[in-house]
Enzyme design. Structure first.
Site, PDB file in Angstrom:
ATOM      1  CG  ASN A  96     -24.888 -55.003 -19.945  1.00 24.12           C
ATOM      2  OD1 ASN A  96     -25.366 -53.934 -20.296  1.00 24.12           O
ATOM      3  ND2 ASN A  96     -23.961 -55.092 -19.007  1.00 24.12           N
ATOM      4  CG  ASP A 306     -16.512 -50.747 -20.373  1.00 17.85           C
ATOM      5  OD1 ASP A 306     -17.600 -50.767 -20.969  1.00 17.85           O
ATOM      6  OD2 ASP A 306     -15.801 -51.762 -20.222  1.00 17.85           O
ATOM      7  N   GLY A 325     -15.937 -55.919 -14.225  1.00 21.53           N
ATOM      8  CA  GLY A 325     -16.561 -54.616 -14.364  1.00 21.53           C
ATOM      9  C   GLY A 325     -16.288 -53.667 -13.220  1.00 21.53           C
TER      10      GLY A 325
END
Length: 417
Positions: A96, A306, A325
């Site tokens: 990403n 993550d 996030g």
């Protein structure tokens, strides 16, 4: 790099010295001796640390940085240093970026940027071109360049035929396809778990159903194609049940859970703190209980931080518009160690390599030194002082964690905070 590690307790079931407190001599990056007491006639640097424990180097299967394109969030250099000081010797890095990592040249760029670091960076290539979900990316070329899996980070593949083609094509070269578990038409504009809490806060809900429908669909496609599937960051009780049933049918499927999804419930969002805005969203205590059970019985194969750094402009805004996030490398060990035993924590932090085609390195004479150094004792409150990342979007601020990470020995380098 030559170093003598003194009085270290080894936590490695694959080592002959598991649970023993020993000295470890490392010469030119290779373990040359392990013994109760080792002399130091060559005057090598000695590592003596409080309650020192060592294990196989830790692995994280889902890490995001920013470079190329979003260097203000995180650079590769600082990101890898953060990983090292957080105890990780290997990380799989998502695609990403800007441009998206979707070609041979992009994979080569990441590998070249990380070449001289202690931490091994393993690129995950995009599954579709530009992660647009329309056309498959150059999967085989990226595999040849060193990609360990293919994943449009946090972007579900809405076209089931595209998922079918991806699994069929990647099976020709044992490629690992990752599918984000969310059905977008069901999740809609939801920004948190659909539950009584979302109703009371007046926020749009993203129901567990959205995740479970996508997983059910992908498992049917997997059974048809006989491919190789990884489902990252599951978050609901029914998702665990679906994957458990698929494994009983001998389907080639694995999954992970984000560490924050086993620590926090959706009730944390009562303060509208955007650090708690993650994807998949925080769920209920019932979901957490099922996720923990899934980790204990092996249904869930691995944990991940993550880690997803985001600059303040994307987090310190109205909740509906903030990006999803949190960073998590720095807090991964302390968070897990606060809810599991040391043995289980290390087991979780060292699992997952094989699924991504990587080898494990037990702590044994003759093997390259690839170890994490830590102290499993002592509580502390996670704060800005503990953040090593460029971005500060940490879900764990104010959380009491357990244990301290000292650093790593890997790739013939020693990195200690």
């Amino acid at each position: 790099m030559n170093v003598l590690v003194k009085s270290a307790t080894i936590v490695d079931p694959k080592s002959d010295f598991h649970n023993q407190t020993v000295d470890i001599l490392i010469e030119k990056g290779t373990i040359s001796q392990i013994s109760k007491r080792i002399q130091n006639p060559k005057n090598y640097k000695e590592i003596r640390l409080d309650n020192l424990h060592v294990s196989q180097g830790w692995f994280d299967s889902s890490v995001s940085f920013g470079e190329p394109g979003f260097e203000e969030r995180e650079t590769i250099d600082n990101g890898l240093q953060t990983a090292a000081y957080s105890g990780f010797t290997s990380i799989a890095v998502n695609a990403n970026t800007n441009p998206v990592i979707d070609s041979y040249a992009d994979i080569s760029f990441l590998k070249s940027k990380a070449a001289k670091h202690a931490v091994n960076l393993y690129p995950i290539g995009a599954l579709t071109k530009n992660s647009d979900g329309i056309e498959l990316a150059e999967l085989f070329d990226m595999k040849t360049a060193g990609a360990v899996a293919f994943y449009d980070y946090q972007k579900p593949i809405s076209n089931p035929n595209l998922m079918k083609l991806a699994l069929q094509y990647a099976s020709n070269f044992s490629g690992l396809v990752c599918s984000f578990p969310q059905e977008s038409k069901i999740s809609g504009l939801g920004v948190m778990n659909e539950n009584v809490t979302s109703t009371s806060l007046g926020l749009k809900g993203n129901p567990a159903l959205a995740e479970e429908l996508q997983i059910a669909r992908d498992l049917f496609i997997l059974e048809y194609t006989e491919g190789k599937l990884h489902i990252p960051t599951v978050s609901t009780a029914k998702s665990v049940a679906l994957i458990r049933a698929a494994k009983q049918k001998k389907l080639d499927v694995t999954c992970s859970v984000a560490i924050h999804n086993i620590l926090y419930t959706d009730e944390q969002l009562n303060t509208f703190d955007t650090n708690y805005k993650v994807l998949p969203p925080l769920r209920t205590q019932n979901d957490i209980d099922a996720l923990v059970d899934g980790l204990k019985d092996g249904t869930i194969d691995m944990v991940t931080s993550d880690h997803n750094p985001l600059d303040i402009e994307h987090k310190k805004i109205e909740f509906d518009y903030a990006k999803y996030g949190t960073i998590g490398l720095e807090s991964a060990f302390g968070a897990l160690n606060s809810i599991f035993t040391v043995k289980k924590t290390i087991e979780l932090l060292t699992k997952g390599r094989e699924r991504f085609g990587l080898t494990t390195t037990p702590i044994a004479v003759g093997n390259d030194a690839n170890v994490s150094l830590f102290n499993p004792s002592g509580n502390y409150t996670f704060s800005d002082d503990n953040i090593l990342s460029t971005s500060k979007n940490a879900i764990y601020k104010g959380k009491e964690l357990n244990g301290t990470v000292y650093g790593i020995v890997a790739n013939n380098q020693l990195l200690i905070k």
